[in-house]
Structures are given as C-alpha cells and as structure tokens.
Scaffold this motif. Structure first.
Motif, short mmCIF file in Angstrom:
data_model
loop_
_atom_site.label_atom_id
_atom_site.label_comp_id
_atom_site.label_asym_id
_atom_site.label_seq_id
_atom_site.Cartn_x
_atom_site.Cartn_y
_atom_site.Cartn_z
N THR A 99 -2.86 5.40 -15.25
CA THR A 99 -3.42 4.06 -15.45
C THR A 99 -2.48 2.97 -14.94
N TYR A 100 -1.44 3.36 -14.20
CA TYR A 100 -0.49 2.33 -13.77
C TYR A 100 0.05 2.50 -12.35
N HIS A 101 -0.53 3.44 -11.56
CA HIS A 101 -0.19 3.50 -10.14
C HIS A 101 -1.44 3.16 -9.33
N HIS A 102 -1.28 2.30 -8.36
CA HIS A 102 -2.40 1.96 -7.49
C HIS A 102 -2.06 2.30 -6.06
N THR A 103 -3.09 2.36 -5.25
CA THR A 103 -2.83 2.47 -3.81
C THR A 103 -2.35 1.09 -3.36
N MET A 104 -3.24 0.11 -3.50
CA MET A 104 -2.86 -1.26 -3.14
C MET A 104 -2.48 -2.02 -4.40
N PHE A 105 -1.35 -2.67 -4.36
CA PHE A 105 -0.98 -3.51 -5.50
C PHE A 105 -0.17 -4.69 -5.00
N GLU A 106 -0.01 -5.67 -5.87
CA GLU A 106 0.79 -6.83 -5.50
C GLU A 106 2.19 -6.65 -6.07
N VAL A 156 6.56 2.10 -19.24
CA VAL A 156 6.56 2.03 -17.78
C VAL A 156 7.57 1.03 -17.24
N GLU A 157 7.94 1.33 -16.01
CA GLU A 157 8.81 0.41 -15.29
C GLU A 157 7.96 -0.77 -14.83
N ILE A 158 8.45 -1.98 -15.11
CA ILE A 158 7.70 -3.10 -14.56
C ILE A 158 8.45 -3.82 -13.44
N TRP A 159 9.77 -3.85 -13.52
CA TRP A 159 10.49 -4.67 -12.53
C TRP A 159 11.71 -3.91 -12.04
N ASN A 160 11.88 -3.94 -10.77
CA ASN A 160 13.03 -3.28 -10.17
C ASN A 160 13.88 -4.33 -9.46
N PHE A 164 18.37 4.30 -7.10
CA PHE A 164 18.99 3.96 -5.83
C PHE A 164 17.85 3.77 -4.86
N TRP A 165 17.63 2.54 -4.46
CA TRP A 165 16.43 2.25 -3.68
C TRP A 165 16.66 2.35 -2.19
N GLU A 166 15.75 3.11 -1.54
CA GLU A 166 15.84 3.20 -0.09
C GLU A 166 14.46 2.98 0.49
N ASN A 180 4.19 7.51 -1.60
CA ASN A 180 2.79 7.90 -1.60
C ASN A 180 2.34 8.20 -3.02
N ASP A 181 1.56 7.30 -3.60
CA ASP A 181 1.13 7.46 -4.99
C ASP A 181 -0.33 7.91 -5.10
N LEU A 182 -0.93 8.22 -3.95
CA LEU A 182 -2.37 8.49 -3.92
C LEU A 182 -2.83 9.49 -4.98
N LEU A 219 0.86 -1.18 0.00
CA LEU A 219 0.00 0.00 0.00
C LEU A 219 0.89 1.23 0.00
N ARG A 220 0.69 2.09 -1.00
CA ARG A 220 1.55 3.28 -1.09
C ARG A 220 0.71 4.54 -0.97
N VAL A 221 0.34 4.88 0.24
CA VAL A 221 -0.52 6.04 0.44
C VAL A 221 -0.01 6.97 1.53
N SER A 243 18.53 -1.83 -10.75
CA SER A 243 18.52 -1.94 -12.20
C SER A 243 17.07 -2.24 -12.56
N GLU A 244 16.50 -1.39 -13.40
CA GLU A 244 15.07 -1.55 -13.66
C GLU A 244 14.80 -2.01 -15.08
N ILE A 245 13.68 -2.71 -15.22
CA ILE A 245 13.27 -3.13 -16.55
C ILE A 245 12.02 -2.34 -16.93
N THR A 293 14.00 -8.02 -5.38
CA THR A 293 13.36 -7.55 -6.60
C THR A 293 11.88 -7.34 -6.37
N GLY A 294 11.32 -6.41 -7.15
CA GLY A 294 9.89 -6.14 -7.02
C GLY A 294 9.30 -5.85 -8.38
N MET A 295 8.29 -6.63 -8.73
CA MET A 295 7.63 -6.41 -10.02
C MET A 295 6.15 -6.18 -9.76
N GLY A 296 5.63 -5.08 -10.31
CA GLY A 296 4.21 -4.78 -10.14
C GLY A 296 3.37 -5.79 -10.92
N PHE A 297 2.60 -6.56 -10.18
CA PHE A 297 1.81 -7.62 -10.79
C PHE A 297 0.81 -7.07 -11.80
P1 ATP Z 1 7.28 4.27 -10.38
O1 ATP Z 1 8.47 5.11 -10.64
O2 ATP Z 1 6.58 3.79 -11.59
O3 ATP Z 1 6.34 4.90 -9.37
P2 ATP Z 1 8.74 2.94 -8.35
O4 ATP Z 1 10.12 3.27 -8.71
O5 ATP Z 1 8.08 3.72 -7.30
O6 ATP Z 1 7.81 2.95 -9.66
P3 ATP Z 1 9.51 0.50 -7.02
O7 ATP Z 1 9.49 1.15 -5.70
O8 ATP Z 1 10.80 0.17 -7.62
O9 ATP Z 1 8.64 1.38 -8.02
O10 ATP Z 1 8.58 -0.80 -6.96
C1 ATP Z 1 8.81 -1.97 -7.73
C2 ATP Z 1 7.74 -2.22 -8.75
O11 ATP Z 1 6.45 -2.13 -8.19
C3 ATP Z 1 7.73 -1.22 -9.87
O12 ATP Z 1 8.63 -1.60 -10.86
C4 ATP Z 1 6.32 -1.27 -10.37
O13 ATP Z 1 6.14 -2.32 -11.29
C5 ATP Z 1 5.55 -1.61 -9.13
N1 ATP Z 1 4.90 -0.41 -8.55
C6 ATP Z 1 5.48 0.58 -7.83
N2 ATP Z 1 4.57 1.47 -7.39
C7 ATP Z 1 3.38 1.02 -7.84
C8 ATP Z 1 2.07 1.48 -7.70
N3 ATP Z 1 1.77 2.59 -7.00
N4 ATP Z 1 1.07 0.77 -8.27
C9 ATP Z 1 1.34 -0.36 -8.97
N5 ATP Z 1 2.56 -0.85 -9.13
C10 ATP Z 1 3.58 -0.18 -8.58
#
Ligand code: ATP
Ligand code: MG
Length: 871
Positions: free
Chosen positions: A83-90, A207-211, A165-167, A74-76, A67-69, A178-180, A235-239
């Motif tokens: 069309t590609y940021h959610h509050t709750m995602f897998e 869009v970024e799919i996998w980090n 640089f992930w924190e 915070n993607d709220l 959950l990113r709120v 390294s992102e895909i 690693t984290g990939m947005g389902f």
């Molecule tokens: P973005 O720059 O697109 O917001 P991010 O850099 O914040 O992505 P990460 O923190 O690296 O994303 O998270 C790993 C993966 O989770 C991302 O590659 C993406 O596929 C997915 N992801 C991240 N934030 C969201 C979100 N709010 N909703 C859906 N999927 C997400």
C-alpha cells in the motif's frame, strides 16, 4: 490537510529557507544513456553533483515526477500488492549544491515534519549509515550527533549500506543517508512490538517517508569511490506516503491522492473497495498504473514496441489484465481515469490537462488492441497450465510464444502463473527471445570506460551558433565498446559541433591535431556534456585541435530544421491549435514531424500547408534568435514549448516573424528563410492513435523530388504519344480498355460455343462410348477445362480427348463419363499420362477427368493419333 496543501507547504517552507522552487524535470529522460525514466529527484541535478556544471541557485526545492519500473529502482512487483510503493510517485525534495550540509538538512526536516505538519515525535525513528568495510567507510557519527539535538537516542538507529547508502546507478554520485521513518500502527499494536524493531523490515505501517542523502562521493566504473570536490544535500520524500501520515491513513490509497480514482473504479465494477483483498489489489494496481501511463504520454512517451515505449505498454497491459480478470472489465476503462487525473494535477502538472484528448485516445486504442488479444492469450495460458499441471511450470518457449503472438509481457505471464501457483521457465523464455533477436545481445555488449581527464576544466562552450570551426583543447576522453566495436568519445573546452537534440542530428566533421586529421562521425549530448564520437584518438592529446564541421551537411540540416518550424506554425494555422509536436527528426535528407491530430490530413490541407510554408520561404524572413531570455518572458511572448522537454531558467527563442513562428529551440537554423528554397511534403501517415506523421524535403532535395515526379509524368506523356490533354487521354485509354476487354470476352465465348458445337458434331459412336479426339487452340487452361465440361454436358457417354495449344504451350485434357469409367474400365488420369508422353510432359487426375501439360507443342498431332489408336 489535503494533498495540495501538503505539497505547497513543503515548497513554501523551503522557499522561506531561501530555496528556489523549480519545476519537475520530465519523467521520461532524454540525453542519458544510463537512465530511461527519472527515478529520483536528484536525476536532473546530476551534473551539479558531478561538477560538470555550476548551479546558479545553490538551494532549490521541487516536487519531481518519478517512475520506478526499470533498472536499479524497480518497484513494479510490489505495487498494488502493498500500500506504499507506486510506479509513478512524486518526490518532494530540497537541495544544497555545495551550500549547507548535514546540520541544516536535519534541522529543517525535523522542523517541517513536527512543527508544520505536526507529525507526532514519538512515532518517528531516524536511521544513520553504520559504515561499510568493503568501501572503507566509517559510521556517519556526524549525522547522529545532529539528530541527538531533536530526538531521543534510542530512536536513532544504525542502518546498513543496503538501506542507507544511496546510489543513483552503478556509476555516479552517491553518499550516506539518513532516513526518517514513521510508525502508523495503533497503540495496542505498538505496545506489543516496539516500532524500532520494524524499521526497514517492510512493514506496511512502519515506513520510510524521507531520505536525506549527503552526497560526498562519486562511484567510478571500477567500483571505487572518490570524494567529490564539493558536498551536497539531496533529499527525497514520497509525497503520497507523507499524505498518508498526515491524513492519518493506513494506506497511500486511502488519501485524497488516490481516492477519486479508487471510488470511480469501485463504482464502475459495482464493488466496494476494502472488502475483498483480491479486488482491492486490482483496483490499486489500476489506480496506480494509470498515473504512470498518463504522465509518460504527457511527457511525450507513447506506448510502443521498444525501450521506454515498451515499458509503458507493459504497464498498461498489466493494468488492463487486472481489470479484466478481477473486475470483469472487458471494454476499455482506463482512459476514463485520465479526466480525473487532469483535474487533480491541473495546478502542478498542467501538461495532463493540456493533452487530455490525446492521452485518452492513445490509452483507449491501446486498451482496445490489448483486450482483443487478451482473451485468446488467457485461454492459451489456461490450456498450458492444464497441460503442465504435474510439473507446475510453464515452459519458457510457450511463454515466449505468448509474448510474441499475443503481446503478453513475461511479467504478465509470470504474474498470472503465480496467481495459480505456477512458475515460468524464465531461462527458456530468454533463450527464445535471444534467438529471435540477436540484436539484444549486441546491445547488451556495451562497455563504457571512465573519463580520462586531460585538462581540468569544466567550462564547455558551444560556439556552433556563430561558427562552424574553432580551436579547442581536449578536456577528457573515454573508450566505449559497443557491438564489439571500440570508439572514442571526446569532450572539448569549446566546440562548433552541434550535439544531437531537439530532433536535429549531431554534426559530423573533422578534428585536426598537428598533421593528423580525425573524423568526427557523430556528436551527442550526455546530460550537459557535448560528446564527439571518433574512431581514434589524436596521438598527442595535450595538443590543441582545430575543429571543423561538415558545413554542407549542416546547411542542408538547417534548411530542414527551419522548415520544420515554418511547417509547425502552418499546421496550427491550417489544422488548429490542438496540433502539438510529438516527435521530430531533422537531418540533411529530410524532415519528419509527428504531431497530435485526430484524422488524416487531407490532400487539400497538405496543399494549403505547403503553400503557406513556401510563401514564408519567399518572404525571406530573417532569423530572429534570442539566446538567453528568461523562460517566463519567452512564454509570455507566445513561444511554443514542447511537453516533456527540460528547459532551464534561460532559454533560446527562435522566431521567423514573431507573429508567425516562435519556438523555444536549441537547434541551428538558416539566417533567412529564402535559403530553404522550396518545401515539399512527400508523405502523410499515422503513427499511433491521434498522432500523424508528415515527411517533407527542402531545397535541392525538394527540387530533385519534383523533377523526379515531372520526369515520370513526361515518360507517361511520351508513352501516350504526347496528347494535348493527358488526363483525358488516360481516362479514354482506361475506358477503351474496359470496353475492349468486354468485347474480347464476348467474342471468345462465341468462338468457344462454335468450337464446342463443331466438336460435338465429330463424336464417333463406338460400342461403349461416344469418342472424340480433337486438336484445339485456346486462350488459357481454364477455357480448356470449361470446354471439356461443356462437351460432356451435351454428349452422352462421352470419351473425350482434347489436345490444346494454349498460347504456344501444349496441354492435354481427357474427360470420360462416370458411367463409361465403370463399364469400359477407363481411367482419365492414367490415359492422360500416356498421352502426355507425346508432348514430353506429364500430369494426372481423377478417373473421369484429368489434364497434363508438356514441353513439345509439335506433339499435339501425335496425341490425337495415339488417342484414336486407344479408342
Ligand atoms: P523503500 O525502501 O520504501 O522502497 P527507498 O529506499 O527505495 O524506499 P528512496 O530511494 O530513498 O526510497 O526514495 C526517497 C523517498 O521516496 C522514500 O523515502 C519514499 O518516501 C519515497 N519512495 C521511494 N520509492 C517509492 C515508491 N515506489 N512509491 C512511492 N514512494 C516511494
Ligand atoms: Mg525502494
């Protein structure tokens, strides 16, 4: 490939690569003061990265509810608009804890995407960290080298610290990533602008799919980086984004993850999704938000007025408002979506289906409550925009009033304002908020220092199940300032102190270091560390300490904890299997238990529950504790697990008679139930829709409670002169009182009538009026007024003065016929003032009727005398 297959393919792929598939951690975080909700797959593994804990499996894979709120992620504001940021995602992830590193992580990611999911290689780009001067870091050439094996060099791009640089937070494990990225645009569009120019440029179709994160540092409180002892892969990939790419869609919402929700909403609103951007956004926001709300409630976080609960309430209100404004939903509608989600997630997240009824109830009640105020609030907001149309800014104080009175969160007010090209004065809002609760200021003033290591040793052992004292070494400590007060937190290599958890309070006690005694005033967990709270540090930190738990307090707490288990089982037996724990507090005073149940627990049910629990206490059932059994085995035994609780592979099982009460639990308990002595419920109430709360006491506290009640009863009995049958005696008394009151009233009335008749007789006919001045005795002021009016009704052209003794207090009333007021130019209000002087008082009123009170009851005769003189 449908969503389910996509998820399973991921997990099974890594299983083939010797990863263990583990469950998602709860989305709502407990035991971590720095985080409210899980915002990435790595949260639950933080301790492995920090080296606080050794991983049993060095390779794991899972799908994590995120959950990113709030906080750092915070993607709220983007949600629904894009069309590609959610509050709750897998977040699908694979992990290496000190096992493989960049080479394998990169090779496997590529294999999975291109060979199993068959995503086109010529639509993908990868980024690698370009280095950073401030942090003294070089470009990640290693990652770039590995990528060159799979992908053309011009598809490998350098990216900055901001993106690569992930924190996790301000402090903690971190590293380059390294992102895909994937380009989902049409061939024509690609021909116009090459994809590489759109990577990391917020393009909805690139869009970024996998980090892939390579964790190799820890960021300290002072901002500096230190190398971690072992290197890890996270690693984290947005389902949902992956599903969009594989299913060839241009929006996450067009996949089968969201379509069932979207179609339901569109149908209900009588619109077609995809025709009107404004409506589409509303539909997307709702489809997104209901997931966040549902999963939060399933994990035990009900909407409320503070902290995590308020975040959830805000999300819900945001969705309701979108529905109300854009889709004309003016009755609850969100709760209907819960059913769809329960079905969709039945396999991976069965907690939704299991708690469907509760979730629907809670959501619906929240909707009803908010819709009620929404209408009023929106009208006020519209009026405000009208008033402030020249400056186009809503004053902060007004926004705060909306929040305070109508529950409009600030972001909702600013959202509506923005839709109307208005701003909101955030500073003013915050000031108003600050004024209302200084509390928040104090909360913010919290500072935690770095851990200071005394002994390098990571094994921390809890010995408190078997002992309440032990010798220990101090491993590390830190200084924490909260609300201007400095305290110290200590970690020991072994400890008998139970850390707050599972509802049970943390232990108190002492640490003895040489001659020094240091009070431990609380014990809490932070992730898996047991932290002891003290007001000072031992002067010699190297020296061994002797730990002693306050055993009296611990014992009372254990009584209440074990009684909670006995009651939980009794609740299920008496009320039904739907009863599930929603909250629990156990301390040395009482136990408080919140649970799902849809109506009030009746007095009879309470009695049944008490009876059952007390029976189990008298049976003196021995504690059956199994410390480390595989979770699957525990579940097979029928042990109750809590929703939203994080369990490891091995769990502790607490049973009091395996067929009666068996729960997964980390708390401390009585050796045998007889120790609890007595169990007594003291209150039953409601905390939220579908959630009830019971408070109860045990042992001495229960005895004291019952004795108090008995003493009260005795007092009453004595007051009634010890009747044989107390109930009958009390019923007789109340009945008698009612009869007497009626009789008294009748008599008084009679008396008043007689008095009136006598007074009327005394009327003296004067030139302009019929004059009466009379001293009377009356029960209350109302009777005086009544008497005056009654006399006026039967005596023509009356000029009446009544000097009354009202239970020992003097009052004067003057009543003059309206005609007389005119013809004789008399004024009751002025007269009464004059007359009241005789009783040392004052008053006033209208020309025809006035009253006055006073202090001197002996002046009543003088009032009559004076009145006679005036007439
Ligand atoms: P973005 O720059 O697109 O917001 P991010 O850099 O914040 O992505 P990460 O923190 O690296 O994303 O998270 C790993 C993966 O989770 C991302 O590659 C993406 O596929 C997915 N992801 C991240 N934030 C969201 C979100 N709010 N909703 C859906 N999927 C997400
Ligand atoms: Mg992001």
């Amino acid at each position: 490939m449908d969503a389910k297959t996509i998820r399973n393919t991921f997990l099974n792929f890594f299983k083939e690569k010797q990863h263990e598939i583990v469950p998602s951690a709860p989305m709502v975080v407990k035991n971590d003061p720095t985080l409210m909700f899980t915002n990435a797959g790595m949260n639950q593994f933080k301790d492995y990265f920090l080296g606080n804990k050794i991983a049993e499996n060095t390779r794991v894979t899972d799908t994590q509810k995120c959950l990113r709120v709030s906080g750092k992620h915070n993607d709220l504001e983007e949600v629904g608009i894009d069309t590609y940021h959610h509050t709750m995602f897998e977040m699908l992830g694979n992990w290496s804890f000190g096992d493989y590193f960049k080479k394998e992580a990169i090779a496997w990611a590529w294999e999975l995407l291109t060979e199993r999911y068959n995503l086109p290689k010529d639509r993908m780009y990868v980024t690698v960290f370009e280095g950073d001067k401030d942090d003294n870091l070089e470009v990640d050439a290693e990652a770039a080298e590995y990528w060159k094996e799979f992908i053309e060099e011009d598809r490998i791009l350098l990216a900055s610290k901001k993106d690569n640089f992930w924190e996790m937070g301000d402090q903690g494990p971190c590293g380059p990533c390294s992102e895909i990225h994937i380009d989902l645009r049409s061939d024509e569009d690609i021909a116009k602008i090459p994809g590489k120019e759109l990577v990391n440029a917020d393009h909805p179709l690139v869009v970024e799919i996998w980090n892939l994160v390579f964790i190799q540092f820890n960021r300290k409180a002072d901002g500096s980086l230190v190398s971690l002892p072992a290197k890890h892969v996270d690693t984290g990939m947005g389902f949902e984004r992956l599903a969009m790419a594989i299913q060839g869609k241009q929006s996450n919402y067009d996949t089968d993850v969201f379509q069932p929700l979207i179609q339901h909403l569109a149908k209900k609103a009588g619109v077609t999704y995809g025709n009107d951007e404004k409506l589409d956004i509303a539909i997307r926001v709702i489809a997104d938000h209901i997931r966040a709300i549902t999963f939060a409630i399933a994990d035990g976080q009900l909407p409320s007025n503070n902290k995590a609960g308020y975040v959830i309430r805000r999300i819900l209100r945001r969705a309701v408002r979108y529905g109300y404004t854009f889709l004309q939903f003016d009755a609850p509608f969100m709760y209907e979506l819960v059913d769809i989600l329960a079905g969709q997630f039945n396999e991976v997240f069965p907690e939704v289906e299991a708690q469907k009824d509760l979730i629907q109830k809670v959501v619906k009640q929240e909707e009803v409550a908010f819709l009620r105020t929404l209408e009023k609030g929106l009208k006020i907001l519209n009026d405000l925009m009208d008033t402030h149309k020249s400056e186009k800014v809503i004053p902060g104080r007004e926004a705060f009033a909306l929040y305070d009175t109508y529950g409009f969160p600030f972001d909702l007010t600013s959202l509506i304002a923005r839709e109307n090209d208005f701003g909101v004065d955030e500073k003013g809002f915050n000031e108003a908020m600050q004024e209302q609760k200084n509390r928040s200021r104090e909360d913010a003033a919290s500072e935690r220092g770095d851990w200071m290591v005394v002994h390098e040793d990571d094994a921390v052992e809890f010995v408190g199940y078997d002992a309440t004292n032990c010798h220990a070494r101090i491993l590390r400590y830190r200084e924490v300032t909260e609300k201007k007060k400095t305290i110290y937190q200590l970690v020991l290599d072994q400890t008998p102190f139970y850390a707050e958890g599972g509802g049970q309070v943390g232990d108190k006690g002492t640490l003895t270091s040489g001659e020094e005694k240091i009070a431990i005033f609380d014990t809490k967990k932070e992730n898996d560390l047991i932290i002891h709270f003290a007001n000072k540090l031992p002067s010699n930190l190297e020296q061994e300490v002797y730990c002693e738990v306050d055993t009296a307090r611990r014992k009372l707490t254990e009584n209440n904890h074990s009684a909670t288990h006995l009651m939980h089982a009794a609740l299920q037996e008496v009320l039904g299997e739907h009863v599930a724990q929603k909250g629990s507090l156990v301390n040395d005073q009482l136990l408080r238990f919140d649970f799902s149940h849809f109506q009030k627990v009746t007095d009879e049910e309470i009695a049944q529950i008490e009876k059952l629990v007390n029976e189990k206490i008298r049976e003196n059932i021995q504690l059956n504790e199994q410390r480390s059994i595989p979770i699957e085995e525990a579940k097979a035994m029928g042990a109750t697990a809590l929703f939203g609780e994080k369990y490891g592979d091995f769990v502790r099982v607490i049973a009091f008679d395996k067929d009666y009460s068996i729960e997964l639990c980390g708390g401390t308990h009585v050796d045998a139930t007889g120790q609890i002595g007595l169990f007594k419920i003291t209150s039953e109430s409601s905390v939220a829709a579908g959630v009830r709360r019971i408070e109860a006491v045990t042992a001495e506290a229960a005895e004291a409670y019952i004795n108090e009640q008995l003493a009260l009863l005795n007092e009453v009995r004595e007051l009634l002169k010890n009747p044989k049958d107390l109930t009958k005696s009390l019923t007789d008394l109340t009945e008698e009182k009612a009869t007497l009151t009626k009789e008294v009233e009748a008599l008084r009335n009679k008396e008043l009538q007689a008095m009136k008749a006598a007074i009327v007789q005394e009327a003296v006919q004067k030139e302009q009026y019929n004059f009466i001045a009379k001293k009377v005795s009356l029960p209350n002021a109302q009777a005086l007024k009544q008497l005056a009016y009654d006399i006026k009704a039967v005596v023509d052209n009356v000029f009446l003065v009544l000097a009354a003794d009202i239970n020992g207090k003097p009052q004067v009333a003057v009543m003059i016929d309206e005609e007389v007021v005119k013809t004789a130019s008399l004024h009751a209000g002025q007269l009464v003032k004059e007359l009241a002087k005789e009783i040392k008082g004052g008053g006033g009123g209208q020309p025809f009727f006035a009253t006055a009170g006073g202090k001197d009851i002996n002046g009543l005769d003088a009032v009559i005398e004076k009145a006679n003189g005036l007439a």
